[in-house]
Motif scaffolding. Sequence first.
Motif, short mmCIF file in Angstrom:
data_model
loop_
_atom_site.label_atom_id
_atom_site.label_comp_id
_atom_site.label_asym_id
_atom_site.label_seq_id
_atom_site.Cartn_x
_atom_site.Cartn_y
_atom_site.Cartn_z
N ARG A 19 -13.87 -4.60 -1.06
CA ARG A 19 -14.54 -5.91 -1.34
C ARG A 19 -14.75 -6.97 -0.22
NH1 ARG A 19 -11.36 -5.78 -6.87
NH2 ARG A 19 -12.57 -4.38 -7.99
N LEU A 20 -13.50 -6.79 0.33
CA LEU A 20 -13.56 -7.74 1.62
C LEU A 20 -14.18 -7.12 2.77
CD1 LEU A 20 -12.26 -10.26 3.31
CD2 LEU A 20 -10.21 -8.86 4.03
N CYS A 22 -17.09 -5.87 2.20
CA CYS A 22 -18.28 -6.06 2.02
C CYS A 22 -18.68 -7.50 2.22
CB CYS A 22 -18.60 -5.64 0.37
SG CYS A 22 -18.82 -3.91 -0.02
N GLU A 23 -17.78 -8.41 1.87
CA GLU A 23 -18.16 -9.86 2.10
C GLU A 23 -18.26 -9.81 3.65
OE1 GLU A 23 -14.62 -11.98 0.69
OE2 GLU A 23 -15.06 -11.44 -1.20
N ARG A 24 -17.45 -9.32 4.48
CA ARG A 24 -17.57 -9.43 5.90
C ARG A 24 -18.78 -8.64 6.53
NH1 ARG A 24 -13.48 -12.57 7.86
NH2 ARG A 24 -14.44 -12.29 10.07
N HIS A 196 -16.10 -5.78 11.75
CA HIS A 196 -16.01 -6.72 10.55
C HIS A 196 -15.55 -8.27 10.97
CE1 HIS A 196 -17.01 -2.94 8.65
NE2 HIS A 196 -17.57 -3.75 7.83
#
Length: 357
Positions: A19-20, A22-24, A196
Amino acid sequence: MPRNTVAKINLEALRHNYRLACERAGGAQAMAVVKADGYGHGIAAVTQALATEAGCFAVACLEEALAIRAQGLTHPVVLLQGVHARKDLAVCLQEGFEPVLHSQSQIDWLMADAVRPMIWLKVNTGMNRLGFSPGEFAAVMASLRPMQGIVKGLMTHFACADDTASDATQLQTNVFRDIAGAYPDCVRSVGNSAAHFRDNQALFEWSRPGIMLYGASPMLGASGSELGLRPVMKLESELIAVRTLAAGESVGYGESWTADKPTPMGIVAIGYGDGYPRHAGTGTPAWVGGRRIRLIGRVSMDMLAVDLSDVPTAQVGDRVELWGDHVGVDEVAACAGTIGYELLTGVTARVPRLYSE
């Protein structure tokens, strides 16, 4: 009864790290890289844990892609090394795999065969391992024009994304952007894990997070926890012997460490036969009884020695963390003169993986 040497895999930590990513990744989608048996964590468990979150997986080779299908998963799977034989193209078409072609021989197989899966093409922008050079890329694309719509995407790979002081990544990005701009119908992918964490780095339509999914750091000078990552693997064993060395006594092969005073010492049931690095020398951290301790002497195939001076109450049967929540895998890797990637992928088959949420 088997040894109590295990690799505990925290699947919720894996999902947190994805998830991190995806956020980055910003506007890009993140294909989860699960090659090398999920970086040593078990490709079956890793892909099942990410099945509802990741829209695509990436592996190195065909056998890894087939291992994903064996789990009943139907996600698109990108083969980062492409195919190694012409007959593999038929398997890719049948299974929905997307090979990344990087050589003229692979293009020749594609053109000689009526079986044609969706493909990616790799551009060599400076890594100089695989890919078509900028000068030859237009000719490659022109040769594929009769196979309208077969090229799904273009990708490249960064050589120095882990080093924020290097301008190589920006130069590679510029080369890739210029080439890909001529093919607006193709999606684009450049971003390994390190990309990322680079400010203002373009990741285009698809990023490719790998090592960051497993909690190790992809960046020079930063730990995984400093980047917001959670360790996924905790490598544990136990003390199988405790004794006190007298001043002047040595431990292990080559007598490479000698006590200069009476020293409580423990023997841990893990060694390089389990994938723990032999070159992790005296001073490499471990964890027992709520305290950091250090290795002493040489790592053996099945055992290693630790200094218990700071944990005088330690006893046989106490659990020892070699890396995980309290000792970072990157920290151990630095002591052994290597990287966390090698340690995670090197844990051998005789170490059971125990999965939890």
